[in-house]
Write a protein that holds these residues in place. Structure first.
Motif, PDB file in Angstrom:
ATOM      1  N   GLY A  70       0.743  -1.189   0.078  1.00  0.00           N
ATOM      2  CA  GLY A  70       0.135   0.021  -0.030  1.00  0.00           C
ATOM      3  C   GLY A  70       0.576   1.457   0.183  1.00  0.00           C
ATOM      4  N   GLY A  71      -0.061   2.259  -0.210  1.00  0.00           N
ATOM      5  CA  GLY A  71       0.711   3.725  -0.178  1.00  0.00           C
ATOM      6  C   GLY A  71       0.432   4.501  -1.556  1.00  0.00           C
ATOM      7  N   ILE A  72      -0.125   5.721  -1.177  1.00  0.00           N
ATOM      8  CA  ILE A  72      -0.423   6.547  -2.326  1.00  0.00           C
ATOM      9  C   ILE A  72       0.740   6.883  -3.141  1.00  0.00           C
ATOM     10  CG2 ILE A  72      -0.278   8.767  -1.003  1.00  0.00           C
ATOM     11  CD1 ILE A  72      -3.122   7.791  -3.534  1.00  0.00           C
ATOM     12  N   ALA A  73       2.054   7.043  -2.367  1.00  0.00           N
ATOM     13  CA  ALA A  73       3.006   7.443  -3.317  1.00  0.00           C
ATOM     14  C   ALA A  73       3.572   6.202  -4.184  1.00  0.00           C
ATOM     15  CB  ALA A  73       4.364   7.567  -2.190  1.00  0.00           C
ATOM     16  N   ARG A  74       3.284   4.884  -3.770  1.00  0.00           N
ATOM     17  CA  ARG A  74       3.571   3.870  -4.820  1.00  0.00           C
ATOM     18  C   ARG A  74       2.813   3.832  -5.786  1.00  0.00           C
ATOM     19  NH1 ARG A  74       4.215  -0.605   0.176  1.00  0.00           N
ATOM     20  NH2 ARG A  74       6.079   0.232   1.191  1.00  0.00           N
ATOM     21  N   GLY A  85       5.193   6.236 -21.215  1.00  0.00           N
ATOM     22  CA  GLY A  85       5.011   5.407 -22.120  1.00  0.00           C
ATOM     23  C   GLY A  85       4.332   5.894 -23.524  1.00  0.00           C
ATOM     24  N   ALA A  86       4.063   5.285 -24.379  1.00  0.00           N
ATOM     25  CA  ALA A  86       3.551   5.598 -25.949  1.00  0.00           C
ATOM     26  C   ALA A  86       1.937   5.555 -25.707  1.00  0.00           C
ATOM     27  CB  ALA A  86       4.130   4.845 -26.880  1.00  0.00           C
ATOM     28  N   LEU A  87       1.421   4.608 -24.640  1.00  0.00           N
ATOM     29  CA  LEU A  87      -0.076   4.709 -24.651  1.00  0.00           C
ATOM     30  C   LEU A  87      -0.725   5.929 -23.834  1.00  0.00           C
ATOM     31  CD1 LEU A  87      -0.471   0.787 -24.483  1.00  0.00           C
ATOM     32  CD2 LEU A  87      -0.466   2.167 -26.473  1.00  0.00           C
ATOM     33  N   PRO A  88      -2.119   6.227 -24.287  1.00  0.00           N
ATOM     34  CA  PRO A  88      -2.799   7.153 -23.195  1.00  0.00           C
ATOM     35  C   PRO A  88      -3.063   6.228 -21.953  1.00  0.00           C
ATOM     36  CG  PRO A  88      -3.943   7.004 -25.510  1.00  0.00           C
ATOM     37  CD  PRO A  88      -2.822   5.933 -25.235  1.00  0.00           C
ATOM     38  N   VAL A  89      -2.966   7.042 -20.729  1.00  0.00           N
ATOM     39  CA  VAL A  89      -3.081   6.603 -19.501  1.00  0.00           C
ATOM     40  C   VAL A  89      -4.506   7.143 -18.686  1.00  0.00           C
ATOM     41  CG1 VAL A  89      -2.165   5.924 -17.238  1.00  0.00           C
ATOM     42  CG2 VAL A  89      -1.051   5.863 -19.129  1.00  0.00           C
ATOM     43  N   LEU A  90      -5.391   6.595 -18.269  1.00  0.00           N
ATOM     44  CA  LEU A  90      -6.645   7.274 -17.530  1.00  0.00           C
ATOM     45  C   LEU A  90      -6.408   6.532 -16.229  1.00  0.00           C
ATOM     46  CD1 LEU A  90      -9.444   6.771 -20.182  1.00  0.00           C
ATOM     47  CD2 LEU A  90      -7.994   8.869 -19.718  1.00  0.00           C
ATOM     48  N   TYR A  91      -6.423   7.384 -15.100  1.00  0.00           N
ATOM     49  CA  TYR A  91      -6.692   7.198 -13.729  1.00  0.00           C
ATOM     50  C   TYR A  91      -7.999   7.518 -13.172  1.00  0.00           C
ATOM     51  CZ  TYR A  91      -6.309   7.504  -8.755  1.00  0.00           C
ATOM     52  OH  TYR A  91      -6.493   7.390  -7.491  1.00  0.00           O
ATOM     53  N   ILE A  92      -8.668   6.455 -12.746  1.00  0.00           N
ATOM     54  CA  ILE A  92     -10.015   6.568 -12.195  1.00  0.00           C
ATOM     55  C   ILE A  92     -10.043   6.138 -10.912  1.00  0.00           C
ATOM     56  CG2 ILE A  92     -12.344   5.743 -12.503  1.00  0.00           C
ATOM     57  CD1 ILE A  92     -11.434   5.086 -15.717  1.00  0.00           C
ATOM     58  N   MET A 123      -4.088  12.461  -5.563  1.00  0.00           N
ATOM     59  CA  MET A 123      -5.036  12.155  -6.766  1.00  0.00           C
ATOM     60  C   MET A 123      -4.618  13.007  -7.984  1.00  0.00           C
ATOM     61  SD  MET A 123      -8.460  10.757  -5.194  1.00  0.00           S
ATOM     62  CE  MET A 123      -8.636   8.986  -4.463  1.00  0.00           C
ATOM     63  N   ARG A 124      -4.550  14.344  -7.651  1.00  0.00           N
ATOM     64  CA  ARG A 124      -4.288  15.599  -8.676  1.00  0.00           C
ATOM     65  C   ARG A 124      -2.918  15.397  -9.285  1.00  0.00           C
ATOM     66  NH1 ARG A 124      -7.841  18.596  -5.575  1.00  0.00           N
ATOM     67  NH2 ARG A 124      -6.124  19.142  -4.242  1.00  0.00           N
ATOM     68  N   LEU A 125      -1.985  14.846  -8.535  1.00  0.00           N
ATOM     69  CA  LEU A 125      -0.765  14.712  -9.037  1.00  0.00           C
ATOM     70  C   LEU A 125      -0.829  13.375 -10.215  1.00  0.00           C
ATOM     71  CD1 LEU A 125       2.361  15.176  -8.542  1.00  0.00           C
ATOM     72  CD2 LEU A 125       2.374  13.244  -6.925  1.00  0.00           C
ATOM     73  N   MET A 126      -1.867  12.703  -9.916  1.00  0.00           N
ATOM     74  CA  MET A 126      -1.739  11.423 -10.561  1.00  0.00           C
ATOM     75  C   MET A 126      -2.371  11.489 -11.662  1.00  0.00           C
ATOM     76  SD  MET A 126      -2.177   8.874  -7.208  1.00  0.00           S
ATOM     77  CE  MET A 126      -2.499   7.457  -8.394  1.00  0.00           C
ATOM     78  N   GLY A 127      -3.063  12.693 -11.951  1.00  0.00           N
ATOM     79  CA  GLY A 127      -3.972  13.147 -13.266  1.00  0.00           C
ATOM     80  C   GLY A 127      -5.316  12.429 -13.020  1.00  0.00           C
ATOM     81  N   LEU A 128      -5.860  12.564 -11.896  1.00  0.00           N
ATOM     82  CA  LEU A 128      -7.331  11.817 -11.620  1.00  0.00           C
ATOM     83  C   LEU A 128      -8.134  12.425 -13.017  1.00  0.00           C
ATOM     84  CD1 LEU A 128      -9.067  10.051 -10.086  1.00  0.00           C
ATOM     85  CD2 LEU A 128      -9.718  12.221  -8.925  1.00  0.00           C
TER      86      LEU A 128
END
Length: 521
Positions: A70-74, A85-92, A123-128
């Motif tokens: 666990g851990g939000i930083a991980r 990478g080359a692919l679009p990434v979505l975080y939900i 979460m904002r840092l991760m691009g939610l």
């Protein structure tokens, strides 16, 4: 029995975090950091989705045992590394993430609000891109939740997200009927792949997917039944797969989409079963190593060797879990894989800064609140035993103290001080004696004399026994049910009563006076 070896193994960051003004600015919700070379072009051969849910206000494991997940930083490291990478990434996010309880005591409010703000920053840092909400998000009310500024999806609503050559529809629902209606609407609006976030348990979600007219490709059950019911990741491969994540931020769901030249329905990619079997075999080996590494008194050199082997197995598993998906046979396909946030995986430094800010400040905040608003524990009622501390016990049981002083119970408070967590409300209850009990400790500024897991931590409140010693008014031989109040599945997942018990016994304390000297814990 309060936290025995758990307390002394404390070394990792405890749960909790808060936003600090000096923390690095986070990107706007739904966007990737500018340094991440995202492939927004329609020629991308696929996309990667990350889903979190049921985080319950956890920014990291408690750190009481070794190799805790666990851990939000991980989590941030996994998402932001994929964005390179080359692919679009979505975080939900599926919701039920901001708080661990639906009601808070007044003394908990400052810490828990700070923690929710820190989670939001991460979460904002991760691009939610979008998140649903559930009961664990409503603890401080809608105004507080909305004030965090996260992109929310109301129950029954649909959010369309571009994912290269395809569109991903995200729907939120809190009933089977709403699930069917919203998923059908997502299809009507042009979604190629539909992720449904259902505010329900896994069992309820399994029933919901049997509803006629469901148009989702995967349903995520975003709520566990109780605090300790979400100990495992679960995937039910029905006509529509149903997923339940390990709670408290210990895993992410990764969905890899592979695009064929033409649009069309998505089907599970063939060959995923082989990967799952290999991952399952690695998990069995990891579980065995974890148990051996956490054994009381394990030889340090042997422990280091086993830890090295464990890290090697985690790396092998991670490579399997993060291998990109590719369309097979000219069809659009997808894979569903859990990403356990193992202790050897990297933490993103910017997210770790948020955690460090909380660790540095929240203790001061809690201590200040206790001094200003704290109230002493009530005295025991007539006929009720209260906590009195260790010293009254010493009068008759002097010979037991040398045994206790060699155990890790005696150093429980010290382990918190070593990592600056002695005033964290998530931790203190298992590191002092009589927390929030009659005659015990109810204020962080009045812990003196009750530090550590003392006699009453295992034998119960001792006021009546001190006045009239008898085996009838004390727990003479504490059993496992006492121990597991702190040695629970989360904090001490490898606890075994028969293995741990000898570490706290000795002549005069559970052993005859002529018994062999116990090994040093």
């Amino acid at each position: 029995m309060r936290r025995v070896l758990v307390a002394a193994l404390l070394g990792a960051s405890l749960a909790g975090c808060m936003r600090k003004e000096s923390a690095p600015p986070a990107p706007e919700a739904g966007t990737a950091p500018s340094a991440a070379p995202q492939a927004a072009a329609s020629t991308a051969p696929g996309a990667i989705l990350f889903v979190s849910a049921d985080t319950r206000g956890y920014l990291g494991p408690c750190g009481c045992s070794e190799n805790m997940r666990g851990g939000i930083a991980r989590a941030a490291s996994q998402v932001l590394e994929a964005r390179k990478g080359a692919l679009p990434v979505l975080y939900i996010d599926g919701g039920n993430s901001l708080f661990g309880e639906t009601e808070l005591k007044p003394g908990q409010v400052p810490q828990e609000e700070r923690k929710a703000k820190a989670l939001s920053d991460a979460m904002r840092l991760m691009g939610l891109a979008v998140r649903a909400t559930g009961p664990m998000d409503e603890t401080r009310g809608a105004e507080f939740r909305q004030g965090l500024g996260l992109p929310e999806l109301a129950p029954g609503a649909v959010k369309m997200l571009p994912a290269g050559a395809r569109k991903v529809g995200v729907v939120a629902a809190d009933s089977p009927e709403q699930l069917v209606t919203a998923s059908a609407r997502a299809r009507a609006e042009g979604a190629d792949f539909v992720v449904a976030l259902l505010d329900a348990t896994l069992e309820a979600a399994q029933s919901a997917v049997e509803q006629p007219g469901l148009a989702a490709d995967v349903v995520v059950a975003t709520r566990t039944a109780s605090e300790f019911s979400g100990e495992q990741n679960k995937l039910v491969r029905a006509t529509v797969p149903v997923v339940a994540l390990q709670s408290k931020g210990r895993s992410l769901l990764r969905v890899d989409l592979g695009y064929a030249p033409q649009a069309g329905p998505f089907t599970p990619l063939k060959g995923q079963g082989d990967t799952e079997r290999e991952v399952a075999a690695l998990d069995q080996r990891l579980a065995l190593l974890d148990k051996e590494i956490n054994l009381p008194g394990v030889d340090p050199k042997l422990k280091a060797l086993k830890q090295g082997k464990r890290d090697e197995l985690v790396a092998r598993k991670q490579a399997l879990l993060t291998a990109p998906a590719a369309p097979a046979g000219g069809t659009n396909g997808f894979t569903l894989r859990f990403i356990p946030l193992e202790s050897s995986l990297p933490s993103h430094p910017d997210a770790q800064t948020l955690v460090a800010a909380y660790d540095a400040d929240v203790g001061k905040m809690n201590l200040a609140w206790a001094k200003e608003h704290g109230q002493d524990c009530p005295a025991p009622k007539k006929g009720q035993a209260g906590f009195v501390g260790n010293e009254p016990c010493r009068t008759c049981h002097e010979d037991t103290f040398p045994v206790w002083e060699k155990t890790k119970h005696h150093h429980a408070w010290e382990t918190l001080e070593e990592v600056g967590k002695q005033f964290h409300l998530n931790c203190v209850s298992c590191h002092v004696t009589g927390w929030e009990q009659p005659g015990g400790v109810c204020r962080l500024d009045k812990v003196a004399g009750r530090e550590d897991v003392g006699c009453e931590g295992c034998h119960g409140p001792g006021s009546e026994h001190a006045d009239a010693p008898s085996t009838d008014n004390i727990i003479a031989s504490p059993g496992e049910t006492v121990c597991v109040t702190c040695h629970n599945p989360e904090n001490s997942p490898h606890f075994d009563f028969a293995t741990y018990l000898p570490r706290i016994l000795g002549p005069g304390h559970g052993k005859p006076a002529n018994a062999q000297k116990p090994a040093t814990p």
